[in-house]
Design a protein around this motif. Sequence first.
Motif, PDB file in Angstrom:
ATOM      1  N   ASP A  38      -2.811 -18.951  12.379  1.00 24.87           N
ATOM      2  CA  ASP A  38      -2.820 -19.168  10.940  1.00 24.87           C
ATOM      3  C   ASP A  38      -3.671 -18.105  10.260  1.00 24.87           C
ATOM      4  OD1 ASP A  38      -1.743 -20.715   8.899  1.00 24.87           O
ATOM      5  OD2 ASP A  38      -3.649 -21.753   8.586  1.00 24.87           O
ATOM      6  N   GLU A  39      -4.741 -17.688  10.965  1.00 32.14           N
ATOM      7  CA  GLU A  39      -5.647 -16.723  10.351  1.00 32.14           C
ATOM      8  C   GLU A  39      -5.001 -15.352  10.224  1.00 32.14           C
ATOM      9  OE1 GLU A  39     -10.492 -16.519  10.407  1.00 32.14           O
ATOM     10  OE2 GLU A  39      -9.430 -16.091  12.252  1.00 32.14           O
ATOM     11  N   LYS A  40      -3.996 -15.080  11.059  1.00 30.31           N
ATOM     12  CA  LYS A  40      -3.292 -13.797  10.985  1.00 30.31           C
ATOM     13  C   LYS A  40      -2.681 -13.565   9.610  1.00 30.31           C
ATOM     14  CE  LYS A  40      -1.967 -12.822  15.718  1.00 30.31           C
ATOM     15  NZ  LYS A  40      -1.081 -13.470  16.682  1.00 30.31           N
ATOM     16  N   ARG A  41      -2.401 -14.655   8.933  1.00 33.60           N
ATOM     17  CA  ARG A  41      -1.801 -14.521   7.605  1.00 33.60           C
ATOM     18  C   ARG A  41      -2.697 -13.722   6.666  1.00 33.60           C
ATOM     19  NH1 ARG A  41      -0.388 -19.300   4.520  1.00 33.60           N
ATOM     20  NH2 ARG A  41      -1.934 -20.557   5.592  1.00 33.60           N
ATOM     21  N   LEU A  42      -4.014 -13.706   6.991  1.00 35.96           N
ATOM     22  CA  LEU A  42      -4.959 -12.993   6.138  1.00 35.96           C
ATOM     23  C   LEU A  42      -4.728 -11.492   6.185  1.00 35.96           C
ATOM     24  CD1 LEU A  42      -8.441 -14.699   6.554  1.00 35.96           C
ATOM     25  CD2 LEU A  42      -7.175 -14.324   4.448  1.00 35.96           C
ATOM     26  N   GLU A  43      -4.214 -11.013   7.347  1.00 39.09           N
ATOM     27  CA  GLU A  43      -4.105  -9.573   7.562  1.00 39.09           C
ATOM     28  C   GLU A  43      -3.250  -8.889   6.504  1.00 39.09           C
ATOM     29  OE1 GLU A  43      -2.852  -9.032  11.592  1.00 39.09           O
ATOM     30  OE2 GLU A  43      -4.695  -9.938  12.368  1.00 39.09           O
ATOM     31  N   ASP A  44      -2.110  -9.508   6.219  1.00 44.30           N
ATOM     32  CA  ASP A  44      -1.288  -8.863   5.196  1.00 44.30           C
ATOM     33  C   ASP A  44      -1.309  -9.640   3.876  1.00 44.30           C
ATOM     34  OD1 ASP A  44       1.195  -9.450   7.629  1.00 44.30           O
ATOM     35  OD2 ASP A  44       0.340 -10.920   6.241  1.00 44.30           O
ATOM     36  N   ALA A  45      -2.421 -10.294   3.649  1.00 45.03           N
ATOM     37  CA  ALA A  45      -2.554 -11.004   2.373  1.00 45.03           C
ATOM     38  C   ALA A  45      -2.937 -10.014   1.286  1.00 45.03           C
ATOM     39  CB  ALA A  45      -3.621 -12.083   2.489  1.00 45.03           C
ATOM     40  N   SER A  46      -2.373 -10.180   0.129  1.00 45.91           N
ATOM     41  CA  SER A  46      -2.752  -9.316  -0.981  1.00 45.91           C
ATOM     42  C   SER A  46      -3.507 -10.146  -2.007  1.00 45.91           C
ATOM     43  CB  SER A  46      -1.514  -8.675  -1.607  1.00 45.91           C
ATOM     44  OG  SER A  46      -0.693  -9.686  -2.127  1.00 45.91           O
ATOM     45  N   GLU A  47      -4.337  -9.494  -2.737  1.00 46.68           N
ATOM     46  CA  GLU A  47      -5.179 -10.230  -3.676  1.00 46.68           C
ATOM     47  C   GLU A  47      -4.389 -10.595  -4.924  1.00 46.68           C
ATOM     48  OE1 GLU A  47      -9.559  -9.762  -5.781  1.00 46.68           O
ATOM     49  OE2 GLU A  47      -8.368  -8.002  -5.300  1.00 46.68           O
ATOM     50  N   ILE A  48      -4.530 -11.818  -5.331  1.00 50.75           N
ATOM     51  CA  ILE A  48      -3.966 -12.222  -6.610  1.00 50.75           C
ATOM     52  C   ILE A  48      -5.134 -12.515  -7.526  1.00 50.75           C
ATOM     53  CG2 ILE A  48      -2.494 -13.882  -7.811  1.00 50.75           C
ATOM     54  CD1 ILE A  48      -1.318 -14.554  -5.006  1.00 50.75           C
ATOM     55  N   LYS A  49      -5.247 -11.720  -8.550  1.00 55.25           N
ATOM     56  CA  LYS A  49      -6.408 -11.902  -9.427  1.00 55.25           C
ATOM     57  C   LYS A  49      -5.997 -12.718 -10.648  1.00 55.25           C
ATOM     58  CE  LYS A  49     -10.498  -9.680 -11.031  1.00 55.25           C
ATOM     59  NZ  LYS A  49     -11.521  -8.827 -10.458  1.00 55.25           N
ATOM     60  N   THR A  50      -6.625 -13.855 -10.800  1.00 53.59           N
ATOM     61  CA  THR A  50      -6.354 -14.684 -11.960  1.00 53.59           C
ATOM     62  C   THR A  50      -7.457 -14.469 -12.979  1.00 53.59           C
ATOM     63  OG1 THR A  50      -5.540 -16.290 -10.393  1.00 53.59           O
ATOM     64  CG2 THR A  50      -5.716 -17.014 -12.670  1.00 53.59           C
ATOM     65  N   THR A  51      -7.100 -14.061 -14.137  1.00 53.32           N
ATOM     66  CA  THR A  51      -8.113 -13.821 -15.150  1.00 53.32           C
ATOM     67  C   THR A  51      -8.090 -14.941 -16.183  1.00 53.32           C
ATOM     68  OG1 THR A  51      -7.645 -11.491 -14.876  1.00 53.32           O
ATOM     69  CG2 THR A  51      -9.040 -12.103 -16.739  1.00 53.32           C
ATOM     70  N   THR A  52      -9.189 -15.653 -16.267  1.00 52.69           N
ATOM     71  CA  THR A  52      -9.314 -16.675 -17.300  1.00 52.69           C
ATOM     72  C   THR A  52     -10.480 -16.287 -18.189  1.00 52.69           C
ATOM     73  OG1 THR A  52     -10.859 -18.000 -16.042  1.00 52.69           O
ATOM     74  CG2 THR A  52      -8.517 -18.454 -15.703  1.00 52.69           C
ATOM     75  N   GLU A  53     -10.746 -17.091 -19.157  1.00 54.38           N
ATOM     76  CA  GLU A  53     -11.840 -16.787 -20.074  1.00 54.38           C
ATOM     77  C   GLU A  53     -13.172 -16.762 -19.335  1.00 54.38           C
ATOM     78  OE1 GLU A  53     -13.179 -18.636 -24.255  1.00 54.38           O
ATOM     79  OE2 GLU A  53     -11.030 -18.667 -23.834  1.00 54.38           O
ATOM     80  N   ILE A  54     -13.300 -17.681 -18.364  1.00 49.48           N
ATOM     81  CA  ILE A  54     -14.551 -17.776 -17.628  1.00 49.48           C
ATOM     82  C   ILE A  54     -14.722 -16.586 -16.690  1.00 49.48           C
ATOM     83  CG2 ILE A  54     -15.777 -19.101 -15.872  1.00 49.48           C
ATOM     84  CD1 ILE A  54     -14.732 -21.621 -17.171  1.00 49.48           C
ATOM     85  N   SER A  55     -13.646 -16.184 -16.029  1.00 51.90           N
ATOM     86  CA  SER A  55     -13.787 -15.117 -15.053  1.00 51.90           C
ATOM     87  C   SER A  55     -14.005 -13.750 -15.686  1.00 51.90           C
ATOM     88  CB  SER A  55     -12.574 -15.100 -14.110  1.00 51.90           C
ATOM     89  OG  SER A  55     -11.406 -14.853 -14.846  1.00 51.90           O
ATOM     90  N   ASN A  56     -13.891 -13.661 -16.985  1.00 52.64           N
ATOM     91  CA  ASN A  56     -14.206 -12.416 -17.658  1.00 52.64           C
ATOM     92  C   ASN A  56     -15.698 -12.110 -17.559  1.00 52.64           C
ATOM     93  OD1 ASN A  56     -11.726 -11.579 -18.505  1.00 52.64           O
ATOM     94  ND2 ASN A  56     -11.780 -12.795 -20.380  1.00 52.64           N
ATOM     95  N   GLN A  57     -16.490 -13.199 -17.533  1.00 49.93           N
ATOM     96  CA  GLN A  57     -17.939 -13.032 -17.445  1.00 49.93           C
ATOM     97  C   GLN A  57     -18.315 -12.854 -15.977  1.00 49.93           C
ATOM     98  OE1 GLN A  57     -18.749 -16.881 -18.984  1.00 49.93           O
ATOM     99  NE2 GLN A  57     -18.941 -16.168 -21.096  1.00 49.93           N
TER     100      GLN A  57
END
Lengths: 271, 276
Positions: A239-258
């Motif tokens: 299951d951990e192998k899935r991390l190898e080709d995982a790509s980042e999904i960046k969610t931007t909300t009002e809070i994560s701007n700070q």
Amino acid sequence: MSENRPNIKKKRQPVSDRRKFILNMARGAGLAAMGGFIWSAYIDEVTASTLLLRPPGAIKEEDFLKTCIKCGLCVIACPYDTLMLAKPGDNKPLGTPYFIPRDIPCYMCPDIPCVPVCPTGALDEASVTTDGVLDINIAEMGLAVVDADSCIAFWGIQCDACYRACPILGEAITIEYEKNERTGKHAFMKPVVHSEACTGCGLCERACVTEKPAIFVLPRETAMGRAGDYYIKGWDKDDEKRLEDASEIKTTTEISNQSAMDSLNDAGDLY
Amino acid sequence: MATLWNNYRYLILRRATQVGLLVLYFGANAWGWTILMGNLSSSKVLGVIPLSDPYAALQMLAAGAVLAADLLIGVAILTLFYFLIGGRAFCSWVCPVNIITDSANFLRRRLDFDRVQGIKQPASRNIRYWVLALSLIISVVMGVTAFEFLSPISMVHRGIVFGLGFGWAAMLIIFLFDLFVLKNGWCGHICPLGGFYSILGKFSLIRVHHTQENCTLCMKCKVVCPERQVLHMIGKESLPVLMGECTNCARCIEVCDDDALGFSIRNTLKNKKTGE
């Protein structure tokens, strides 16, 4: 009054053929549209039933509804009279095969007679075949679900009726032992269903001793949740192998701007 | 006895065929017979030969289903049979609803309803083609076999073979509709399967032939015909019945006392218009 009469007569000129044709076509099209909407609404209603258990090998419900020709050959082939065709009044998609496990479950014949007879492929032989041999154990008719509140085994009363009835006992249903603190000297013997092995045959539901079965089969789509791709079992190498080709999904909300610190200190609009 | 046979021979044969098929289908489900398994949507003869309703297959195609080989063979067999030989014979020789609508029509004649209501029918016989087109459109849009989900034909037939449920209500509705609302209402005006077979069987070989010289204009044939528009040539010309709506039920042949009507094989070399 009498002066008006000629006027009325004048208005009643014969309608031209062209006009008649156009009007008739428009009328036909209008009626067809009306009928079409009523018809569609009816079909939407009768095909909305999602709690049906289909014969083994049944393809996805959506495809099943367009592929099943409602011939009943699977019903005839079933030696246990498990399968029925939906009749008017059953409130199920008319003419399609289904079964009610509490009445007659699927007895999981090794040669699965109901599947090869299907003339349209609505029951897909390939989906119940391993290495070229029919294998009923991989059928996915549904999934048994235990209601812990009404299962007497969870109360501490000894019952393993479902476990005993299961054709793949020990795999689809296992018994979990747990100390009964209330009596101090007995054990709970709780049935646990494993979704990867359960075929949804319903023999457990049939065997359940409670008034209304505490273990019952639901379509897999209904009975199962989905964790999504976000969670990874870190203790599982595969299951951990899935991390190898995982790509980042960046969610931007009002809070994560700070910055993280700021957003923790300042709850923002949360309160 | 001889006159009885003479006056009802095709009716008796038709009922025997209809009921016989029902018995065979029923026997397959109830007693494990293998002569004719399944139902009118799709069957297997002797466990080998597939037969499938071409109209149902057409709806499946419209709905976007993948058609299996078995189904296509079954469709091909029936399509060829009705296209080349039988014409619209399904409706009067196989379909169980025909028994219901014929009874309604019989009662109508006995009670003289037509004289009360007048000869002119308030609805067009072309409705069936609209319904046919509509069923295919809805099949495309909804992704299901539209007519198969409300077909009273399937309801009745499946009901008799596999258990009726409220299917009896469907039978009763059709009976009452044909009796009180519209003469030949279901089979002659609305049923899209009838419309489908009317188109499919338009060029088939078995035809009813009219011999004008024998006709005494008694019009018994027109009274009894469920699709009277196909008999437009009665007493006027010696022509075969060429319209696809004719169900080859042969009631006109039986009621004709003057030997003016009979089955014939369509002579494809003959001029279709004049029959010469």
